[in-house]
Design a protein around this motif. Sequence first.
Motif, PDB file in Angstrom:
ATOM      1  N   LEU A 168      -3.322 -43.888   0.904  1.00 58.65           N
ATOM      2  CA  LEU A 168      -3.879 -44.863   1.840  1.00 58.65           C
ATOM      3  C   LEU A 168      -5.300 -44.444   2.212  1.00 58.65           C
ATOM      4  N   ALA A 169      -6.259 -45.338   1.999  1.00 52.64           N
ATOM      5  CA  ALA A 169      -7.661 -45.027   2.302  1.00 52.64           C
ATOM      6  C   ALA A 169      -7.872 -44.952   3.805  1.00 52.64           C
ATOM      7  N   ALA A 170      -8.610 -43.950   4.248  1.00 50.27           N
ATOM      8  CA  ALA A 170      -8.907 -43.792   5.670  1.00 50.27           C
ATOM      9  C   ALA A 170     -10.065 -44.697   6.067  1.00 50.27           C
ATOM     10  N   GLY A 171      -9.939 -45.319   7.240  1.00 53.27           N
ATOM     11  CA  GLY A 171     -11.004 -46.172   7.734  1.00 53.27           C
ATOM     12  C   GLY A 171     -10.493 -47.546   8.117  1.00 53.27           C
ATOM     13  N   PRO A 172     -11.402 -48.522   8.302  1.00 51.60           N
ATOM     14  CA  PRO A 172     -10.979 -49.878   8.653  1.00 51.60           C
ATOM     15  C   PRO A 172     -10.069 -50.459   7.574  1.00 51.60           C
ATOM     16  N   THR A 173      -8.911 -50.958   7.994  1.00 56.31           N
ATOM     17  CA  THR A 173      -7.921 -51.467   7.056  1.00 56.31           C
ATOM     18  C   THR A 173      -7.397 -52.802   7.560  1.00 56.31           C
ATOM     19  N   GLU A 174      -7.554 -53.855   6.759  1.00 58.63           N
ATOM     20  CA  GLU A 174      -7.083 -55.179   7.160  1.00 58.63           C
ATOM     21  C   GLU A 174      -5.696 -55.430   6.582  1.00 58.63           C
TER      22      GLU A 174
END
Length: 337
Positions: A168-174
Amino acid sequence: MTASRDADSLSDESLSPIDLASQAVYFAGRSVGDEKLAGHAVALMKRAIQRAPKNAVVWRMQAEAYRILGKLDEASRSIEQSLGLDADSGEVLKTREKIQIAQRKLADARLSRIEARKKTLSGLLTARDKTLTANQLDLTSHYNVALSEDLYKLPKREPETNDGLHGLAAGPTELHGVVFDVRGFVALHGKKTQLLASRAQIVEKVTGIAVGRTAQTIHFLHGAAYSDQLAYGTVVGRYRVHYADGSEQVVKIRYGEHLLNWFLPQNRRVSEARLAFSITSQRDADRELGCYLMSWKNPKRDVKVTHIDFETSGSDAAPFLLGVTLGTAETSKVSSQ
């Protein structure tokens, strides 16, 4: 080991100070009952420090070698030198903890362990993206596990229990039209994790998640571990929403309604939330991991929410939180409690 080989390793300029310190730790660990090996380890340490007197890693390794040799005063002095050169190193603090345990300074050792974990975690967390708004609550001070780490990790790897959302990429996630700030876990205990020697500082509740705004809807991105044997409807945790007028609302998290076990079962539907995402485990090719998006309709939309507390219920399940976003309109099926 011969005298000539001893001299060779001490004079070998191709060996870096860290190489020399590593050898010192190696020989210290094999020196039980062998004064010659112990003396060689000490000589290697002195040579390493002579060549790199400002290197925190070399001082830390010297402290470790002295600890192994039972020279605890020298170990303590060395680790303080290392801390003076790198006060933000979790590894240095872990070594200090081991030295303090050997000295039977157990209260100090516990403090060192907590501080070491904080330093290590701080280095693993991605900085909050500047494009995020106040609606995406900042959980930085409440994270206790990084996204890059195994959740509820045991000291020894056990693939049946150790796993994480490494993909899972870290940061803003929509997710389903809701943007979350996803950078770590706020992980709570359940009955089962209370018995595990986790590396992280897992707690039973987190208080004071700052809000300071009104909201029509509050979106929670969450999951639970060790929950696959629970009956549907079991309360696994709570969000306690506090208002500026002194009142509060308790939002119950029910298994089978608001989430399922993060090791996803074949049937992943729940009645009052949505599966937010699923990713393939990096531990087991047949395992998929996932979390749920629960949207709660705020009954006091015109009253400022001051803060939110996150609590475990004491069931077997260990609930965890990835993100909280305030909404001005409903973006997923609303759960009223």
